[in-house]
Scaffold this motif. Sequence first.
Motif, short mmCIF file in Angstrom:
data_model
loop_
_atom_site.label_atom_id
_atom_site.label_comp_id
_atom_site.label_asym_id
_atom_site.label_seq_id
_atom_site.Cartn_x
_atom_site.Cartn_y
_atom_site.Cartn_z
N LEU A 82 -12.06 -14.57 0.26
CA LEU A 82 -11.94 -13.67 1.41
C LEU A 82 -11.35 -14.38 2.62
N THR A 83 -11.58 -15.67 2.73
CA THR A 83 -10.95 -16.45 3.81
C THR A 83 -9.44 -16.49 3.59
N ASP A 84 -9.02 -16.64 2.34
CA ASP A 84 -7.60 -16.67 1.99
C ASP A 84 -6.96 -15.28 2.01
N ASN A 85 -7.77 -14.23 1.91
CA ASN A 85 -7.28 -12.85 1.85
C ASN A 85 -8.05 -11.99 2.85
N PRO A 86 -7.87 -12.24 4.15
CA PRO A 86 -8.72 -11.60 5.16
C PRO A 86 -8.58 -10.09 5.29
N MET A 87 -7.50 -9.51 4.76
CA MET A 87 -7.35 -8.05 4.89
C MET A 87 -8.19 -7.29 3.87
N LEU A 88 -8.72 -7.99 2.88
CA LEU A 88 -9.55 -7.33 1.87
C LEU A 88 -10.95 -7.08 2.43
N THR A 89 -11.52 -5.96 2.04
CA THR A 89 -12.85 -5.58 2.51
C THR A 89 -13.83 -5.55 1.34
N TYR A 90 -15.07 -5.36 1.68
CA TYR A 90 -16.11 -5.17 0.67
C TYR A 90 -15.68 -4.05 -0.30
N THR A 91 -15.15 -2.97 0.24
CA THR A 91 -14.79 -1.82 -0.58
C THR A 91 -13.68 -2.16 -1.58
N GLU A 104 -10.01 -10.53 -13.99
CA GLU A 104 -9.06 -9.42 -13.82
C GLU A 104 -9.18 -8.82 -12.42
N ALA A 105 -10.40 -8.71 -11.94
CA ALA A 105 -10.62 -8.16 -10.60
C ALA A 105 -9.97 -9.06 -9.55
N TYR A 106 -10.20 -10.38 -9.64
CA TYR A 106 -9.59 -11.30 -8.67
C TYR A 106 -8.07 -11.26 -8.75
N LYS A 107 -7.53 -11.17 -9.95
CA LYS A 107 -6.08 -11.10 -10.13
C LYS A 107 -5.53 -9.84 -9.43
N PHE A 108 -6.19 -8.71 -9.67
CA PHE A 108 -5.78 -7.47 -9.01
C PHE A 108 -5.89 -7.60 -7.50
N LEU A 109 -7.00 -8.16 -7.01
CA LEU A 109 -7.24 -8.27 -5.58
C LEU A 109 -6.22 -9.18 -4.89
N GLU A 110 -5.79 -10.24 -5.58
CA GLU A 110 -4.75 -11.10 -5.02
C GLU A 110 -3.46 -10.31 -4.82
N ALA A 112 -3.24 -6.99 -4.53
CA ALA A 112 -3.50 -5.99 -3.49
C ALA A 112 -3.39 -6.61 -2.10
N SER A 113 -3.89 -7.81 -1.95
CA SER A 113 -3.80 -8.50 -0.67
C SER A 113 -2.35 -8.85 -0.34
N ALA A 114 -1.63 -9.40 -1.31
CA ALA A 114 -0.23 -9.77 -1.10
C ALA A 114 0.62 -8.55 -0.74
N ASP A 115 0.30 -7.41 -1.34
CA ASP A 115 1.05 -6.18 -1.08
C ASP A 115 0.53 -5.41 0.14
N GLY A 116 -0.57 -5.90 0.73
CA GLY A 116 -1.13 -5.24 1.91
C GLY A 116 -1.69 -3.87 1.64
N LEU A 117 -2.29 -3.68 0.45
CA LEU A 117 -2.80 -2.36 0.07
C LEU A 117 -4.05 -1.99 0.85
N SER A 118 -4.06 -0.81 1.40
CA SER A 118 -5.28 -0.26 2.01
C SER A 118 -6.27 0.03 0.89
#
Length: 191
Positions: A82-91, A104-110, A112-118
């Motif tokens: 979360l420090t490396d991907n600060p735009m990600l939320t609990y949700t 798989e979840a972390y891979k997807f979240l990386e 999502a963060s790189a793409d700036g997904l809401s």
Amino acid sequence: MIDTDGVVTRSYEELCDEGREAASQGDRNRFKIGDLACEVETRYGEHTIIDFAKAIGTAVKSVTTYRTVCRLYIFSRREIFLTDNPMLTYTHLRDAMVLGDVEEAYKFLETASADGLSVEAARIALTLLRGKPVPPHKLLDVPVSIFQAKDGRILLHTLVTTTAYLETLPKGSYTARLIITGCPNERPPTQ
């Protein structure tokens, strides 16, 4: 308090005090409540989660969900992530649990963060990733005036509502669909 293994532990009351403080704050504190719930469960048993939730003034279902998220995303790795991907939320993290595997979840979240997904965009991406259809999403409603004119004079004025939807097509492409609804205010212009 120090337990028999020499590990510093907190009393149930200390955990509840910390939980009440976390419950009064924002999104990232859902992780704090989840971590505390894991600790309460480990030290005092599953049934205590209900008492813990009541003690901190948070719904039992919410506390158990926070705990489940924190079980999947272990604290030390989650904090660095979360420090490396600060735009990600609990949700974001909670929703990615549908993938069923933490890697798989972390891979997807990386991604999502790189793409700036809401959160909403990440939900759509997760749905597509799982091969499920995405229902149309309403983008906006716009009132539109339509005029009919002849020989420089306005003969008719109609007020309609235009609604724009975003639809997912096969293979992950998108299309926008406009729907014009109603002509309840059709009237001749005032002279």
